[in-house]
Structures are given as C-alpha cells and as structure tokens.
Design a protein around this motif. Structure first.
Motif, short mmCIF file in Angstrom:
data_model
loop_
_atom_site.label_atom_id
_atom_site.label_comp_id
_atom_site.label_asym_id
_atom_site.label_seq_id
_atom_site.Cartn_x
_atom_site.Cartn_y
_atom_site.Cartn_z
N SER A 136 43.18 36.69 52.89
CA SER A 136 44.48 37.21 53.33
C SER A 136 44.53 38.73 53.40
CB SER A 136 45.58 36.71 52.39
OG SER A 136 45.41 37.25 51.09
N PRO A 192 43.70 42.32 55.00
CA PRO A 192 43.28 42.89 56.29
C PRO A 192 41.88 43.50 56.18
CG PRO A 192 45.48 43.65 55.66
CD PRO A 192 44.89 42.97 54.46
N GLY A 209 43.28 41.98 67.44
CA GLY A 209 44.24 40.94 67.80
C GLY A 209 44.13 39.68 66.98
N GLY A 210 43.19 39.65 66.04
CA GLY A 210 43.04 38.47 65.20
C GLY A 210 44.21 38.30 64.24
N LYS A 211 44.47 37.06 63.81
CA LYS A 211 45.58 36.78 62.90
C LYS A 211 45.11 36.84 61.45
CE LYS A 211 48.25 33.85 66.04
NZ LYS A 211 48.90 32.51 66.22
N LEU A 212 46.02 37.28 60.58
CA LEU A 212 45.73 37.27 59.16
C LEU A 212 45.79 35.83 58.64
CD1 LEU A 212 47.76 40.31 57.75
CD2 LEU A 212 45.29 40.08 57.88
N SER A 213 44.90 35.53 57.74
CA SER A 213 44.94 34.23 57.07
C SER A 213 46.00 34.26 55.98
CB SER A 213 43.57 33.92 56.47
OG SER A 213 43.60 32.72 55.75
N ALA A 214 46.55 33.12 55.64
CA ALA A 214 47.56 33.04 54.59
C ALA A 214 47.33 31.80 53.75
CB ALA A 214 48.96 33.02 55.19
N ARG A 224 48.95 28.74 52.28
CA ARG A 224 50.18 28.00 52.59
C ARG A 224 50.95 27.68 51.32
NH1 ARG A 224 48.98 22.56 51.61
NH2 ARG A 224 46.75 22.07 51.56
#
Length: 320
Positions: free
Chosen positions: A254, A256, A263-268, A270
């Motif tokens: 999670s 950066p 443009g990649g998305k951050l992991s989270a 859940r």
C-alpha cells in the motif's frame, strides 16, 4: 536493555466489560539498537509503550513483565518510576502541541527537567537547555528559548520535544509517531536528527509508527502489530525484502513507490481492523486476508520462529 514478556493491557469500559489493547506482547531492545513498531491506528503500538512508561489511562491496567536493565519496572510506585522515566528512559509523545504546556515558556519546560532529575541550578539548567536546542537544530536557540509553544512551527515544536526528552541523555528513547502531521521535508529532517543523535549519543530507539517507510532508514529491527498482537518481527532488511505475514505484505504493497508504473493504482488492504471488544475466535486478520482458509477462522495463530531472529503469527504454511 529492555525486555518485555507477556505484556497485556486492559481497559475497563464505562458500559462494562474490558478491551484488551495489547495481548501477550513480548520483545527485547538491546543497548544502542533501534526497533520500529508498525501497524494501523488502534493496533496497540502506543499502549504497549505507555504501559512500559507507567502512563496508562486511569481505567487501564497492565500485566506481564517489563524489565529495564534487569530491574522489573511494571507496577513500580510513581516515586520510584520517576527516577527512571525522563532520565534513562524517555518518551516523545505524538502531538507536541498538546504535550507542551501552552501557558509556559519553553525555557521553563526544559529547565524543570534538569532541576528535577539532575539537581541543577537555574543558570546551569538554562545553559544546558540552550545547548540541547542547538543540538536538535533550533536556530537562535538562546533567543527562542523564552518563546511560547505557539510561536514555533510544528517541526520546531517536535524538535523541542526531542530536546526535552534528550536533556538527561536517556539510554532508551521511545518516539511515538514523531513525524505525524509534518510535511515531507520536515519528516526527513526529524528522522535524520534521530539517526544522528543515536550515533552521537549511543542511545537505543523505539520508533512507533503506522508507516513502514518511516522506519526504513532508521531501524535495525521491525515489529509489526495488528489488533493488539505481534504478527511478524525480524531484521528490517528482511522484513522489507521478504515479508512473511499477509498483513505485512499488505502494508508494504500500500506504500507509494517511485518505480511504480505511471498511472498505476495503489494497492489497499480491504476491510477494516476488527473491534477489539469483539475479536473473532481465530486469526484477527482472517476477514481481510486473501490467503485465509478454514483453520484461520477457528484457531488463533501463535507467534512462532520461522528463521533465526524472525517470527510470525500465521497458519499459512499449514494451508493445504
């Protein structure tokens, strides 16, 4: 230097019942060593060290063992404990604006530490306080020592708190989120300051934070906490390069990264941390874990060695 065994902190709730904020926590810190304690808010990090310092809230109680340089300090009377905390064992609290007395000049708040613990007179204590402010990077320390807390920026107030904690040259400094609410540049300055003081004074540091990235350049070992328990511990380099617990992997994923695709998305991770008043019977992380299987729901994993100087609390290796 510090050895904690089976430390459990409980808080009585107004409506009845108890909340266990830290459950059977055990670790050790050697002379001159730095330990990073990481985890989400509410994972029990701060409560462990407030128990070590004898500073739990009135509705809290701690059981287990805390030995500082061979002496049991858990449950010591305040008068005896005051000979240790603030002198050889010191703590920087999370919010300097609420930790510093807004009605007193910085000079009063710094010098009373030396008068109380070192028996210095006012002149000698003031001279020592100015020297410590200069050491932590406060410009024009001789003039600014007579200012009030609100006249300092957030970064400067944090430096004042560090100076106050270091006045008696403690053997162990506990830093609770020392860079919270500070901008990135000031964060880097505070972390570099702690690293320099560790080298120059030879003191040990326990760094409490929710951000694994903060401990990367400062700590030799890392202890990861979740829902009041240690879920993984080991050398910092190994934790970062080869995390073994799914929660640790999630925390790292999670963060950066400069080398991430544009443009990649951050992991989270859940879901949300569990309610400490209603913990599940099995693994507290099971509902948020992508690797959970049947055993995780019914049996709480014990913290066990997985390699020299490494441990984790996870059933994953036993998965079919």
């Amino acid at each position: 230097m510090l050895e904690v065994v089976g430390l459990t902190t409980r808080f009585a709730m107004p409506a009845g019942g108890e909340v266990v904020a830290a459950d059977d926590v055990g670790f050790a810190i050697a002379e001159g060593e730095s330990l990073g304690v990481v985890g989400e808010s509410g994972s029990g990090k701060t409560q462990v060290f407030l128990a070590v310092m004898g500073l739990l809230a009135k509705n809290g109680r701690a059981t287990g063992s805390v030995r500082f340089r061979g002496e049991e300090i858990l449950g010591l009377p305040p008068a005896r404990l005051n000979r240790i905390r603030g002198v050889t064992l010191a703590m920087i609290f999370q919010d300097p604006m609420t930790s510093l007395n807004p009605y007193l000049r910085i000079s009063r708040q710094l010098t009373e530490v030396l008068v109380a613990h070192r028996g210095m007179d006012g002149v000698a204590a003031r001279r020592r306080a100015i020297a410590m402010l200069e050491l932590v990077g406060i410009p024009e320390a001789a003039r600014r020592i007579d200012m009030y807390p609100h006249e300092f920026s957030g970064g400067m107030r944090q430096r004042v708190m560090i100076a106050m904690a270091l006045l008696c040259e403690p053997a162990l400094l506990i830093a609770d989120e020392p860079t919270t609410a500070l901008d990135v540049t000031v964060q880097a300055q505070i972390l570099e300051l702690l690293a320099r003081l560790k080298r120059e004074l030879g003191m040990a540091i326990a760094l409490i934070t929710h951000d694994l990235g903060v401990v990367a350049g400062l700590c030799e070992r890392v202890m990861v906490m979740y829902a009041g328990r240690i879920v993984e511990s080991g050398p910092a380099e190994r934790i970062f390069t080869s995390p073994q617990h799914p929660y640790t992997k999630g925390l790292l994923a999670s963060m950066p990264r400069l080398d991430a695709p544009v443009g990649g998305k951050l992991s989270a991770i859940r879901g949300q941390p569990p309610n400490l008043q209603a913990l599940p019977p099995g693994c507290a992380f099971a509902d948020r874990c992508d690797h959970a299987f049947a055993r995780c729901a019914v049996e709480r994993p014990a913290l066990r060695p997985i390699a020299p100087d490494r441990a984790k609390a996870c059933h994953l290796e036993a998965a079919p």
